[in-house]
Design an enzyme around this catalytic site. Sequence first.
Site, PDB file in Angstrom:
ATOM      1  N   ARG A 176       0.831  -1.206   0.000  1.00  6.49           N
ATOM      2  CA  ARG A 176       0.000   0.000   0.000  1.00  6.49           C
ATOM      3  C   ARG A 176       0.867   1.257   0.000  1.00  6.49           C
ATOM      4  O   ARG A 176       0.541   2.246  -0.657  1.00  6.49           O
ATOM      5  CB  ARG A 176      -0.952   0.025   1.188  1.00  6.49           C
ATOM      6  CG  ARG A 176      -2.040   1.063   0.982  1.00  6.49           C
ATOM      7  CD  ARG A 176      -2.974   1.160   2.133  1.00  6.49           C
ATOM      8  NE  ARG A 176      -2.283   1.471   3.362  1.00  6.49           N
ATOM      9  CZ  ARG A 176      -2.873   1.744   4.508  1.00  6.49           C
ATOM     10  NH1 ARG A 176      -4.184   1.708   4.575  1.00  6.49           N
ATOM     11  NH2 ARG A 176      -2.170   2.021   5.579  1.00  6.49           N
ATOM     12  N   ASP A 228     -12.863  -3.607  -3.461  1.00 10.15           N
ATOM     13  CA  ASP A 228     -13.734  -3.080  -2.417  1.00 10.15           C
ATOM     14  C   ASP A 228     -15.167  -3.081  -2.918  1.00 10.15           C
ATOM     15  O   ASP A 228     -15.411  -3.070  -4.124  1.00 10.15           O
ATOM     16  CB  ASP A 228     -13.316  -1.660  -2.018  1.00 10.15           C
ATOM     17  CG  ASP A 228     -13.874  -1.317  -0.641  1.00 10.15           C
ATOM     18  OD1 ASP A 228     -13.273  -1.717   0.367  1.00 10.15           O
ATOM     19  OD2 ASP A 228     -14.954  -0.684  -0.578  1.00 10.15           O
TER      20      ASP A 228
HETATM   21  O1  CP3 Z   1     -11.492  -9.976   2.018  1.00 13.98           O
HETATM   22  C1  CP3 Z   1     -10.522  -9.568   1.360  1.00 13.98           C
HETATM   23  O2  CP3 Z   1      -9.339  -9.801   1.685  1.00 13.98           O
HETATM   24  C2  CP3 Z   1     -10.791  -8.818   0.053  1.00 13.98           C
HETATM   25  C3  CP3 Z   1     -10.790  -7.410   0.138  1.00 13.98           C
HETATM   26  C4  CP3 Z   1     -11.964  -6.585   0.656  1.00 13.98           C
HETATM   27  C5  CP3 Z   1     -11.762  -5.247   1.053  1.00 13.98           C
HETATM   28  N1  CP3 Z   1     -12.970  -4.688   1.320  1.00 13.98           N
HETATM   29  C6  CP3 Z   1     -10.468  -4.570   1.135  1.00 13.98           C
HETATM   30  C7  CP3 Z   1     -10.349  -3.366   1.976  1.00 13.98           C
HETATM   31  C8  CP3 Z   1     -13.318  -6.846   0.745  1.00 13.98           C
HETATM   32  C9  CP3 Z   1     -14.060  -8.143   0.486  1.00 13.98           C
HETATM   33  C10 CP3 Z   1     -13.947  -5.636   1.158  1.00 13.98           C
HETATM   34  C11 CP3 Z   1     -15.401  -5.485   1.317  1.00 13.98           C
HETATM   35  C12 CP3 Z   1     -15.927  -4.299   2.015  1.00 13.98           C
HETATM   36  N2  CP3 Z   1     -15.524  -3.011   1.884  1.00 13.98           N
HETATM   37  C13 CP3 Z   1     -17.048  -4.321   2.859  1.00 13.98           C
HETATM   38  C14 CP3 Z   1     -17.890  -5.523   3.154  1.00 13.98           C
HETATM   39  C15 CP3 Z   1     -17.211  -6.469   4.067  1.00 13.98           C
HETATM   40  C16 CP3 Z   1     -17.009  -5.961   5.431  1.00 13.98           C
HETATM   41  O3  CP3 Z   1     -15.869  -5.871   5.876  1.00 13.98           O
HETATM   42  O4  CP3 Z   1     -18.018  -5.661   6.093  1.00 13.98           O
HETATM   43  C17 CP3 Z   1     -17.276  -3.002   3.301  1.00 13.98           C
HETATM   44  C18 CP3 Z   1     -18.365  -2.537   4.235  1.00 13.98           C
HETATM   45  C19 CP3 Z   1     -16.321  -2.172   2.672  1.00 13.98           C
HETATM   46  C20 CP3 Z   1     -16.212  -0.700   2.750  1.00 13.98           C
HETATM   47  C21 CP3 Z   1     -14.933  -0.272   3.294  1.00 13.98           C
HETATM   48  N3  CP3 Z   1     -13.716  -0.439   2.658  1.00 13.98           N
HETATM   49  C22 CP3 Z   1     -14.688   0.371   4.535  1.00 13.98           C
HETATM   50  C23 CP3 Z   1     -15.753   0.723   5.531  1.00 13.98           C
HETATM   51  C24 CP3 Z   1     -13.317   0.590   4.605  1.00 13.98           C
HETATM   52  C25 CP3 Z   1     -12.587   1.370   5.673  1.00 13.98           C
HETATM   53  C26 CP3 Z   1     -12.506   0.622   6.953  1.00 13.98           C
HETATM   54  C27 CP3 Z   1     -11.199  -0.078   7.068  1.00 13.98           C
HETATM   55  O5  CP3 Z   1     -11.200  -1.254   7.463  1.00 13.98           O
HETATM   56  O6  CP3 Z   1     -10.206   0.567   6.805  1.00 13.98           O
HETATM   57  C28 CP3 Z   1     -12.720   0.034   3.448  1.00 13.98           C
HETATM   58  C29 CP3 Z   1     -11.294   0.006   3.101  1.00 13.98           C
HETATM   59  C30 CP3 Z   1     -10.694  -1.344   2.847  1.00 13.98           C
HETATM   60  N4  CP3 Z   1     -11.198  -2.290   2.008  1.00 13.98           N
HETATM   61  C31 CP3 Z   1      -9.467  -1.803   3.376  1.00 13.98           C
HETATM   62  C32 CP3 Z   1      -9.246  -3.075   2.831  1.00 13.98           C
HETATM   63  C33 CP3 Z   1      -8.055  -3.961   3.022  1.00 13.98           C
HETATM   64  C34 CP3 Z   1      -8.560  -1.017   4.293  1.00 13.98           C
HETATM   65  C35 CP3 Z   1      -7.925   0.063   3.496  1.00 13.98           C
HETATM   66  C36 CP3 Z   1      -6.536   0.355   3.931  1.00 13.98           C
HETATM   67  O7  CP3 Z   1      -5.602  -0.327   3.476  1.00 13.98           O
HETATM   68  O8  CP3 Z   1      -6.374   1.303   4.704  1.00 13.98           O
END
Ligand code: CP3
Length: 352
Positions: free
Chosen positions: A41, A78
């Site tokens: 990242r 995402d």
């Molecule tokens: O599962 C996996 O490894 C695949 C990747 C994946 C991500 N997001 C990567 C991600 C998947 C399947 C998701 C789905 C997702 N994204 C959901 C549904 C599943 C769940 O967790 O409830 C939701 C609600 C989101 C929306 C989202 N994306 C939020 C609320 C956030 C910020 C919160 C956080 O954890 O940082 C993200 C960012 C995100 N998506 C990250 C990752 C690895 C973190 C980003 C970072 O690297 O800072």
Amino acid sequence: MTAVLKNDLLLRALLREPTPRRPIWLMRQAGRYLPEYRATRARAGNFMAMCMSPQFACEVTLQPIDRYPLDAAILFSDILTIPHAMDVGLEFEAGEGPKIERPIRSAADVDKLKIPDPAHELRYVVDAVALIRRELNGRVPLIGFAGSPWTVGTYMVEGGGSKTFGRIKRMMYESPRVLHRLLDVLARSTILYLNAQIAAGAQAVMVFDTWGGVLTPAQYEEFSLHYMAQIVDALTREADGRRVPSIVFTKGGGAWLAKIAAIGCDAVGVDWTTDLATARAAVGGRVALQGNLDPSALFAPAATLHAETLRVLDSFGAGPGHVFNLGHGITPDVDPERVAVLVDTVRNYTPR
Ligand code: CP3
């Protein structure tokens, strides 16, 4: 030419076919708890840049597969790629979660939304799927995914994450037809998006309904389940001569598992608040179950984690149709060594 799938435990378990052991993968298995993820990242610059580069997305998808003997890879992307493609001004601010610059608050806002073409605005996702399949070379199946229309809709209406969902709930009570139009556009977008992932090589697909559990039972059916049913119904069923199983996961949906099972999906995700034996009785053998270790169990000492993992495995009972997973995603503060303990426990499990 696609490589022969060397480990198809996930696909078989999702179809309730017998397997020599329970398959395991973990929601958010590619993420910040892994130092190699944080390094990628940093190189990519930010989260969306990582998603939008097939090379970075592929690299990060493979990181947990290279580190642990997991039985599936999940596309690194995402659920907010669809609103991003709809040009609502999505940004991920470090440590703050998603922010949407132009939230959807009125009928006029909904009217402006266009269904993204997976071959254009979402081409980077399709290309990532194809690249990951090539790099996986048949080691494990690749899961594609999307958010449920309701869950994606919450971000679009609230303008980001929310604790109370006040804006979308107000819309639901004040102007339900506007909300239905938004959800309909999202459902149609999601069908094209998931089918494009399948055409590019996704071997199973999952719909994440993270926020379905904040609804009343009647609202859940009308505003969330109804649209997931439309999606499941329109999914490509077979690719490369194999069934492409679908998984539907509503966090907080423990009371509605039988209703979810009835929409025609192959498997239902279960969070940690429902016992798998109860879940199994509710769905009556119509679907496989995926879940459901409390993600916080990864903070426990190894012996406790081991015992909690066995408890989940035992609670499903004998017979096929269980895919081991957490009840929700791994959190960033988890020690990668604990994940190794978890995976090892599941792989070595023999029903007692
Ligand atoms: O599962 C996996 O490894 C695949 C990747 C994946 C991500 N997001 C990567 C991600 C998947 C399947 C998701 C789905 C997702 N994204 C959901 C549904 C599943 C769940 O967790 O409830 C939701 C609600 C989101 C929306 C989202 N994306 C939020 C609320 C956030 C910020 C919160 C956080 O954890 O940082 C993200 C960012 C995100 N998506 C990250 C990752 C690895 C973190 C980003 C970072 O690297 O800072």
